[in-house]
Scaffold this motif. Structure first.
Motif, mmCIF file in Angstrom:
data_model
loop_
_atom_site.group_PDB
_atom_site.id
_atom_site.type_symbol
_atom_site.label_atom_id
_atom_site.label_comp_id
_atom_site.label_asym_id
_atom_site.label_seq_id
_atom_site.Cartn_x
_atom_site.Cartn_y
_atom_site.Cartn_z
ATOM 1 N N THR A 1 26.950 38.133 45.926
ATOM 2 C CA THR A 1 25.827 39.030 45.660
ATOM 3 C C THR A 1 26.316 40.421 45.295
ATOM 4 O OG1 THR A 1 24.475 37.792 47.228
ATOM 5 C CG2 THR A 1 23.697 39.974 46.632
ATOM 6 N N ALA A 2 27.320 40.921 46.010
ATOM 7 C CA ALA A 2 27.868 42.242 45.704
ATOM 8 C C ALA A 2 28.489 42.264 44.312
ATOM 9 C CB ALA A 2 28.898 42.633 46.757
ATOM 10 N N ALA A 3 29.189 41.213 43.943
ATOM 11 C CA ALA A 3 29.795 41.151 42.606
ATOM 12 C C ALA A 3 28.726 41.104 41.522
ATOM 13 C CB ALA A 3 30.711 39.941 42.506
ATOM 14 N N GLU A 4 27.651 40.355 41.774
ATOM 15 C CA GLU A 4 26.553 40.305 40.797
ATOM 16 C C GLU A 4 25.877 41.658 40.659
ATOM 17 O OE1 GLU A 4 23.982 37.219 42.142
ATOM 18 O OE2 GLU A 4 25.401 35.615 41.645
ATOM 19 N N GLU A 5 25.699 42.377 41.777
ATOM 20 C CA GLU A 5 25.086 43.701 41.713
ATOM 21 C C GLU A 5 25.957 44.670 40.922
ATOM 22 O OE1 GLU A 5 24.395 44.872 45.723
ATOM 23 O OE2 GLU A 5 22.627 43.579 45.946
ATOM 24 N N ARG A 6 27.277 44.607 41.135
ATOM 25 C CA ARG A 6 28.168 45.480 40.377
ATOM 26 C C ARG A 6 28.147 45.139 38.902
ATOM 27 N NH1 ARG A 6 32.429 44.008 43.686
ATOM 28 N NH2 ARG A 6 31.901 44.731 45.744
ATOM 29 N N ALA A 7 28.141 43.859 38.587
ATOM 30 C CA ALA A 7 28.090 43.451 37.180
ATOM 31 C C ALA A 7 26.773 43.873 36.543
ATOM 32 C CB ALA A 7 28.275 41.943 37.076
ATOM 33 N N ASP A 8 25.682 43.789 37.295
ATOM 34 C CA ASP A 8 24.382 44.202 36.785
ATOM 35 C C ASP A 8 24.343 45.711 36.558
ATOM 36 O OD1 ASP A 8 21.723 43.692 35.967
ATOM 37 O OD2 ASP A 8 21.006 44.457 37.907
ATOM 38 N N ALA A 9 24.977 46.474 37.454
ATOM 39 C CA ALA A 9 24.982 47.932 37.309
ATOM 40 C C ALA A 9 25.760 48.370 36.076
ATOM 41 C CB ALA A 9 25.572 48.580 38.553
ATOM 42 N N ARG A 10 26.777 47.616 35.694
ATOM 43 C CA ARG A 10 27.597 47.984 34.539
ATOM 44 C C ARG A 10 26.875 47.810 33.209
ATOM 45 N NH1 ARG A 10 31.924 44.698 37.213
ATOM 46 N NH2 ARG A 10 32.879 46.151 38.649
ATOM 47 N N ARG A 11 25.735 47.175 33.224
ATOM 48 C CA ARG A 11 24.989 46.971 31.979
ATOM 49 C C ARG A 11 24.234 48.220 31.535
ATOM 50 N NH1 ARG A 11 22.376 41.476 34.032
ATOM 51 N NH2 ARG A 11 24.295 40.291 34.178
ATOM 52 N N TYR A 12 24.064 49.182 32.411
ATOM 53 C CA TYR A 12 23.253 50.351 32.106
ATOM 54 C C TYR A 12 24.130 51.531 31.716
ATOM 55 C CZ TYR A 12 19.731 47.544 34.396
ATOM 56 O OH TYR A 12 18.887 46.529 34.736
ATOM 57 N N ARG A 13 23.645 52.333 30.787
ATOM 58 C CA ARG A 13 24.408 53.482 30.314
ATOM 59 C C ARG A 13 24.534 54.565 31.378
ATOM 60 N NH1 ARG A 13 22.738 54.442 24.026
ATOM 61 N NH2 ARG A 13 23.118 52.314 23.383
ATOM 62 N N VAL A 14 23.577 54.651 32.273
ATOM 63 C CA VAL A 14 23.629 55.659 33.330
ATOM 64 C C VAL A 14 24.868 55.443 34.198
ATOM 65 C CG1 VAL A 14 22.443 56.546 35.369
ATOM 66 C CG2 VAL A 14 21.140 55.942 33.336
ATOM 67 N N PHE A 15 25.160 54.193 34.487
ATOM 68 C CA PHE A 15 26.354 53.880 35.274
ATOM 69 C C PHE A 15 27.597 54.424 34.581
ATOM 70 C CE2 PHE A 15 30.037 51.121 35.841
ATOM 71 C CZ PHE A 15 30.216 51.198 37.218
ATOM 72 N N TRP A 16 27.716 54.159 33.291
ATOM 73 C CA TRP A 16 28.912 54.593 32.570
ATOM 74 C C TRP A 16 28.949 56.105 32.409
ATOM 75 C CZ3 TRP A 16 32.722 51.545 32.742
ATOM 76 C CH2 TRP A 16 32.522 50.172 32.775
ATOM 77 N N ALA A 17 27.791 56.757 32.274
ATOM 78 C CA ALA A 17 27.770 58.216 32.186
ATOM 79 C C ALA A 17 28.263 58.840 33.486
ATOM 80 C CB ALA A 17 26.359 58.694 31.864
ATOM 81 N N ILE A 18 27.770 58.347 34.604
ATOM 82 C CA ILE A 18 28.216 58.870 35.895
ATOM 83 C C ILE A 18 29.687 58.544 36.116
ATOM 84 C CG2 ILE A 18 27.904 58.631 38.390
ATOM 85 C CD1 ILE A 18 24.913 58.263 37.798
ATOM 86 N N TRP A 19 30.099 57.336 35.754
ATOM 87 C CA TRP A 19 31.502 56.942 35.898
ATOM 88 C C TRP A 19 32.403 57.871 35.080
ATOM 89 C CZ3 TRP A 19 34.645 54.308 38.853
ATOM 90 C CH2 TRP A 19 35.905 53.973 38.384
ATOM 91 N N CYS A 20 31.997 58.171 33.850
ATOM 92 C CA CYS A 20 32.806 59.046 32.996
ATOM 93 C C CYS A 20 32.878 60.466 33.560
ATOM 94 C CB CYS A 20 32.257 59.070 31.577
ATOM 95 S SG CYS A 20 32.550 57.535 30.689
#
Length: 128
Positions: free
Chosen positions: A45-64
């Motif tokens: 479940t945790a891996a699926e949640e992380r994979a789902d979060a990576r689909r959104y641009r907000v995740f990558w903006a905050i990560w960057c």
């Protein structure tokens, strides 16, 4: 004859004791199976949640933003250490430090793995 006499005196109590031990071991094994299944389900479940979060641009903006600041911090420490500047680069607070260490390890770890894979593939290609 002696077997029947021994089973008459020893069969009842010992068979109940052995049955109890077998039942206890069976229950313990079932508990461990349930615990292992729960841990596996949580990890999936945790891996699926992380994979789902990576689909959104907000995740990558905050990560960057976060990894960019970590990169600048690491660059400042490296330059200050190598060229002996008089900078005093502050360390990240202890609450954020595990995340910083993870980011630095993932950036350099993945880079190291890619370089190793390229070196191995070029060595294998060169031999053939």
């Amino acid at each position: 004859m002696w077997g029947k006499i021994a089973s008459l005196f020893l069969g009842g109590p010992f068979s109940r004791i052995f049955d109890s031990v077998d039942h206890y071991v069976s229950n313990d094994t079932k508990r461990q199976d349930i615990r292992a299944n729960a841990v596996n389900r949580y990890a999936e479940t945790a891996a699926e949640e992380r994979a789902d979060a990576r689909r959104y641009r907000v995740f990558w903006a905050i990560w960057c933003l976060f990894s960019g600041s970590v990169g600048l911090w690491f660059f400042a420490i490296t330059i200050d250490t190598n060229f002996d500047f008089s900078w005093s680069v502050a360390d990240y607070p202890p609450s954020v430090k595990p995340y910083v260490d993870t980011i630095v390890a993932s950036i350099f770890g993945s880079g190291g793995l890619v370089a190793t894979a390229q070196a191995l593939s070029s060595a294998i290609r060169g031999r053939r």
